[in-house]
Design a protein around this motif. Sequence first.
Motif, PDB file in Angstrom:
ATOM      1  N   ARG A 152      53.208  10.697  57.979  1.00 61.21           N
ATOM      2  CA  ARG A 152      53.573  11.433  59.194  1.00 61.21           C
ATOM      3  C   ARG A 152      52.551  12.526  59.500  1.00 61.21           C
ATOM      4  O   ARG A 152      52.151  12.709  60.652  1.00 61.21           O
ATOM      5  CB  ARG A 152      54.961  12.030  59.023  1.00 61.21           C
ATOM      6  N   ILE A 153      52.124  13.237  58.463  1.00 61.60           N
ATOM      7  CA  ILE A 153      51.112  14.288  58.647  1.00 61.60           C
ATOM      8  C   ILE A 153      49.814  13.689  59.153  1.00 61.60           C
ATOM      9  O   ILE A 153      49.174  14.214  60.074  1.00 61.60           O
ATOM     10  CB  ILE A 153      50.899  15.055  57.331  1.00 61.60           C
ATOM     11  N   LEU A 154      49.419  12.557  58.548  1.00 65.08           N
ATOM     12  CA  LEU A 154      48.177  11.888  58.954  1.00 65.08           C
ATOM     13  C   LEU A 154      48.240  11.448  60.411  1.00 65.08           C
ATOM     14  O   LEU A 154      47.274  11.634  61.166  1.00 65.08           O
ATOM     15  CB  LEU A 154      47.927  10.684  58.041  1.00 65.08           C
ATOM     16  N   LYS A 155      49.336  10.868  60.820  1.00 63.00           N
ATOM     17  CA  LYS A 155      49.461  10.379  62.200  1.00 63.00           C
ATOM     18  C   LYS A 155      49.337  11.524  63.207  1.00 63.00           C
ATOM     19  O   LYS A 155      48.594  11.428  64.200  1.00 63.00           O
ATOM     20  CB  LYS A 155      50.799   9.665  62.382  1.00 63.00           C
ATOM     21  N   ALA A 156      50.052  12.621  62.952  1.00 61.71           N
ATOM     22  CA  ALA A 156      49.996  13.768  63.865  1.00 61.71           C
ATOM     23  C   ALA A 156      48.617  14.424  63.847  1.00 61.71           C
ATOM     24  O   ALA A 156      48.097  14.848  64.886  1.00 61.71           O
ATOM     25  CB  ALA A 156      51.073  14.778  63.481  1.00 61.71           C
ATOM     26  N   HIS A 157      48.021  14.489  62.672  1.00 63.40           N
ATOM     27  CA  HIS A 157      46.687  15.080  62.526  1.00 63.40           C
ATOM     28  C   HIS A 157      45.645  14.283  63.298  1.00 63.40           C
ATOM     29  O   HIS A 157      44.844  14.854  64.059  1.00 63.40           O
ATOM     30  CB  HIS A 157      46.331  15.130  61.037  1.00 63.40           C
ATOM     31  N   ALA A 158      45.642  12.978  63.104  1.00 64.65           N
ATOM     32  CA  ALA A 158      44.654  12.140  63.784  1.00 64.65           C
ATOM     33  C   ALA A 158      44.792  12.235  65.299  1.00 64.65           C
ATOM     34  O   ALA A 158      43.800  12.301  66.027  1.00 64.65           O
ATOM     35  CB  ALA A 158      44.790  10.686  63.319  1.00 64.65           C
ATOM     36  N   ALA A 159      46.034  12.263  65.774  1.00 64.29           N
ATOM     37  CA  ALA A 159      46.254  12.358  67.222  1.00 64.29           C
ATOM     38  C   ALA A 159      45.744  13.692  67.774  1.00 64.29           C
ATOM     39  O   ALA A 159      45.112  13.727  68.839  1.00 64.29           O
ATOM     40  CB  ALA A 159      47.738  12.198  67.526  1.00 64.29           C
ATOM     41  N   ARG A 219      42.530   7.944  47.078  1.00 66.03           N
ATOM     42  CA  ARG A 219      42.815   9.333  47.431  1.00 66.03           C
ATOM     43  C   ARG A 219      42.426   9.546  48.889  1.00 66.03           C
ATOM     44  O   ARG A 219      41.389   9.075  49.336  1.00 66.03           O
ATOM     45  CB  ARG A 219      42.007  10.300  46.567  1.00 66.03           C
ATOM     46  N   GLN A 220      43.252  10.279  49.585  1.00 66.19           N
ATOM     47  CA  GLN A 220      42.954  10.675  50.960  1.00 66.19           C
ATOM     48  C   GLN A 220      43.164  12.182  51.087  1.00 66.19           C
ATOM     49  O   GLN A 220      44.144  12.722  50.558  1.00 66.19           O
ATOM     50  CB  GLN A 220      43.854   9.943  51.949  1.00 66.19           C
ATOM     51  N   VAL A 221      42.242  12.821  51.801  1.00 67.61           N
ATOM     52  CA  VAL A 221      42.302  14.282  51.975  1.00 67.61           C
ATOM     53  C   VAL A 221      42.061  14.615  53.442  1.00 67.61           C
ATOM     54  O   VAL A 221      41.140  14.077  54.064  1.00 67.61           O
ATOM     55  CB  VAL A 221      41.261  15.007  51.103  1.00 67.61           C
ATOM     56  N   LEU A 222      42.890  15.491  53.988  1.00 67.67           N
ATOM     57  CA  LEU A 222      42.709  15.944  55.366  1.00 67.67           C
ATOM     58  C   LEU A 222      43.106  17.407  55.488  1.00 67.67           C
ATOM     59  O   LEU A 222      43.868  17.933  54.664  1.00 67.67           O
ATOM     60  CB  LEU A 222      43.526  15.075  56.336  1.00 67.67           C
ATOM     61  N   ALA A 223      42.584  18.051  56.503  1.00 69.87           N
ATOM     62  CA  ALA A 223      42.981  19.419  56.865  1.00 69.87           C
ATOM     63  C   ALA A 223      43.727  19.320  58.180  1.00 69.87           C
ATOM     64  O   ALA A 223      43.117  19.192  59.255  1.00 69.87           O
ATOM     65  CB  ALA A 223      41.764  20.333  56.985  1.00 69.87           C
ATOM     66  N   SER A 224      45.029  19.346  58.119  1.00 73.94           N
ATOM     67  CA  SER A 224      45.864  19.029  59.269  1.00 73.94           C
ATOM     68  C   SER A 224      45.726  20.065  60.378  1.00 73.94           C
ATOM     69  O   SER A 224      45.887  21.265  60.144  1.00 73.94           O
ATOM     70  CB  SER A 224      47.328  18.935  58.842  1.00 73.94           C
ATOM     71  N   PHE A 225      45.463  19.592  61.582  1.00 72.00           N
ATOM     72  CA  PHE A 225      45.414  20.478  62.741  1.00 72.00           C
ATOM     73  C   PHE A 225      46.810  20.972  63.127  1.00 72.00           C
ATOM     74  O   PHE A 225      47.020  22.177  63.257  1.00 72.00           O
ATOM     75  CB  PHE A 225      44.732  19.776  63.915  1.00 72.00           C
ATOM     76  N   PRO A 226      47.795  20.092  63.319  1.00 74.43           N
ATOM     77  CA  PRO A 226      49.109  20.598  63.748  1.00 74.43           C
ATOM     78  C   PRO A 226      49.896  21.289  62.645  1.00 74.43           C
ATOM     79  O   PRO A 226      50.665  22.224  62.921  1.00 74.43           O
ATOM     80  CB  PRO A 226      49.829  19.344  64.248  1.00 74.43           C
ATOM     81  N   ASP A 227      49.722  20.874  61.376  1.00 76.94           N
ATOM     82  CA  ASP A 227      50.544  21.438  60.298  1.00 76.94           C
ATOM     83  C   ASP A 227      49.854  22.570  59.542  1.00 76.94           C
ATOM     84  O   ASP A 227      50.486  23.239  58.719  1.00 76.94           O
ATOM     85  CB  ASP A 227      50.958  20.340  59.318  1.00 76.94           C
ATOM     86  N   ASP A 239      35.763   9.603  57.402  1.00 72.60           N
ATOM     87  CA  ASP A 239      36.046   8.933  58.671  1.00 72.60           C
ATOM     88  C   ASP A 239      36.086  10.012  59.751  1.00 72.60           C
ATOM     89  O   ASP A 239      37.064  10.737  59.882  1.00 72.60           O
ATOM     90  CB  ASP A 239      37.383   8.210  58.576  1.00 72.60           C
ATOM     91  N   ILE A 240      35.009  10.126  60.526  1.00 70.04           N
ATOM     92  CA  ILE A 240      34.954  11.184  61.530  1.00 70.04           C
ATOM     93  C   ILE A 240      35.691  10.804  62.812  1.00 70.04           C
ATOM     94  O   ILE A 240      35.817  11.628  63.712  1.00 70.04           O
ATOM     95  CB  ILE A 240      33.503  11.604  61.847  1.00 70.04           C
ATOM     96  N   GLU A 241      36.201   9.598  62.876  1.00 73.62           N
ATOM     97  CA  GLU A 241      37.058   9.211  64.000  1.00 73.62           C
ATOM     98  C   GLU A 241      38.480   9.713  63.797  1.00 73.62           C
ATOM     99  O   GLU A 241      39.186  10.011  64.758  1.00 73.62           O
ATOM    100  CB  GLU A 241      37.053   7.696  64.178  1.00 73.62           C
ATOM    101  N   LYS A 242      38.888   9.855  62.521  1.00 73.41           N
ATOM    102  CA  LYS A 242      40.244  10.309  62.212  1.00 73.41           C
ATOM    103  C   LYS A 242      40.254  11.643  61.459  1.00 73.41           C
ATOM    104  O   LYS A 242      41.317  12.203  61.204  1.00 73.41           O
ATOM    105  CB  LYS A 242      40.977   9.253  61.381  1.00 73.41           C
TER     106      LYS A 242
END
Length: 824
Positions: A291-298, A161-169, A142-145
């Motif tokens: 919480r990590i996902l919400k802050a990351h997406a924003a 499974r969901q995987v992200l590289a958090s920008f803020p964290d 999902d390149i929007e999030k």
Amino acid sequence: MKYIVIQILSFFILIQAFSQSNNHLKLWYNKPAGDIWENALPIGNGRLGAMVYGDVAKETIQLNESSVWSGSPNRNDNPGALKALPQIRALIFGGKYKEAEDLANKTIISKESQGQMFEPVGDLHLSFSNTGGFTNYYRELDIEKAVEKTTYTVGGIRYKRQVLASFPDNIIAINLTASKPASLSFKVFFSTPEPNALIKTNGDNELTISGTTIDHEGVKGAVRYKGIVRLKLAGGNLSSSDSSLTVKDANSVTIYVSIATDFNNYHDITGNENTRAEAYLNNAFPKSFARILKAHAAAYQKYFNRVKIDLGSTAPSKLPTDERLREFAMDNDPQFAALYYQFGRYLLISCSQPGGQPATLQGLWNNKLYPPWDSKYTININTEMNYWPAEKTNLSEMQQPLLQMIKDLSVTGKQTAKQMYGARGWMAHHNTDIWRTTGAVDGAFWGIWSNGGGWLSQSLWEHYLYNGDKNYLASVYPILKGAATFYIDFLVEDPKNHWLVLCPDMSPENAPESHQGASIDAGTTMSNQIVFDLFSKTIRAAEILQIDNAFIDTLKQMRNRLAPMHIGQYGQLQEWLEDLDNPNDHHRHISQLYGLFPSNQISPYRTPKLYSAAKNTLIQRGDVSTGWSMAWKINWWARMLDGNHAYKLIKKQLSPVGVNKEGGGTYNNLFDAHPPFQIDGNFGCTSGITEMLMQSDDGDIDLLPALPTVWQSKGSISGLRARGGFEVLTIVWKDGQVMKAVIKSTIGGNLRLRVPNEMKKMDGGKLTTAEGVNHNLFYQTEKIAKPIISEKAKIILPVLKRTFIYDISTEIGKTYTLIAKLKK
């Protein structure tokens, strides 16, 4: 009853997968990546990168950290260059090119490192115990999030499974859930190609990897890295062995991955990788995945959501991404081009963040200990191409790592200029790495090119053109001046024509047939164009800052003595000063067209003969080439105002690897193929599509300058940026005409707008037709020397479509809305 429940569940999962596939900002697939890296999906936060495979039985998440490089602080200058320079020049001017190249190999090419390598940290594996007979498989990026997701069903249980590289964290987070409690059981372990790595568990819930990077080409590996994996379970239990963790019967699991190194900057690796990795992890671990996902997406969407594009949608948009790729050349799938466009922006945000390293040849993603071309910075085109979309697609902040690297090179390049060429200022050859080496590498055929600093430093000026910040300009002016000063000392007089030329020189990475297989030459067209640009931009910067009058005078005098462009016997723009081009040469580099793009020395309106010659060169060189080369051609054809030809190249670019016999294409995960993978093609194509829809380099903002027939019926794009601080908030078109344009002025000044149809102000007011030169200083264009044209050349001047040009006086912070003037 159980069978009916399973069937109902499967039905709803299929419905969800179908609805997900309709989301126009997702790459999605109905099968795992297998063991093919180019099928895996990339995530990144500028510092940490990962490739997610999405396999059911054993998930693999390949990990990178931007400062994990071989070697350590070093230099690679060859001090023998200075003494040999007069002899090399004499051999070149005497036509003894092979002898000159042989001597350059001995005296100019580095005897030390040929450049260090960007290295992988390793692979994190999740090996599952309950995976037999999976169904309803679906994975997406999902390149929007900026989130990767994999879902499948086993035994009536839905797994996600969901995987992200958090920008803020600043960590990688992996979240695993199941529709039935106590259904998650798996083992977590590392593998790595790094020979010096130590993998072990640390307590009951941590797995670590640590080590020192490898020695390479005589330079000791000294970057220390530390990776920590920590698990948080809901239900179930966690146990450990010496080198793995085991989860049994959990309801859900979140895995936190932290990686850090001791790297501070190119000359300082005294940081503490352990302290850094633990700090990132300890900050993130108390937070839930939600919480990590919400802050990351924003944080991510602050950049990504600035630009939206709609080229229309057709039936193929419902297909999986790999199927769309196979069908794109044959089907009308405009939304796939829009997806690829936004994927380029996604990649730039994900691999180049302020405070980090610039995007390498592979961006932030590399799984090989010895990657192609060392996965470093090739600065005779590829690194620059990585950042072509940055300013105009409203990602100015993403250019900060490149600008910082240029500042670093302006320091390290001083010694190279002095020691190798007896010159003041600074310079770089065609390659550099994290240690900011500036010596010549890879052999004289490629490596004696001396314009790395000259081309790169112009990005500093480009950044100013978009923001108009004089304080910023003053801060980078010494770098521009230093790059120009090198050329003042390095230029020599051509004994035949008495022009000032670079010698030794070459045109990347090509050689004329008459030069005994050697590329070495004097005063190649691209070099002359780069020096012209650098002198011109340094002059303008000094004039804006009202400084350095004597230096400006020197630059103007020397600029007047530079060799002009030449149009050869085949009507082509010559690559060399002599008419040596072969019309059957299909070399991937067409470096002489630097003057067309990214420069603006060749224009359909101001230099029609050169424009004609550039077109002939493009036709003679052909369309299909390696991936990055085709991407450059998209930009060139956009500057040719030929949207249909540009679109033809987009179709070639968006072809599966192997379809184009001459090379190039795209992998299933939409990575560009040289082949192998090089990320510059992704960025080059995003730039090219922007150029098709808007240009601001030729004295005005040109809307829809190269709109292809296939996109003409209707479409829109919003959020682009143009030179002079203009934000193109909206362009809406129908039947090839601009129906609405909304432009915001952030620094004021004259807005000169070129459009394909008559327009009016939204309030009904009449627009002023533009006349004469645009007096907005950000839209000044330089007068180009009259080209020298072969008597054999046949010049066909372009027949250009009618356009309408308006001038609007703007004020800071105000928005201006124009609509089509429809005929009654």
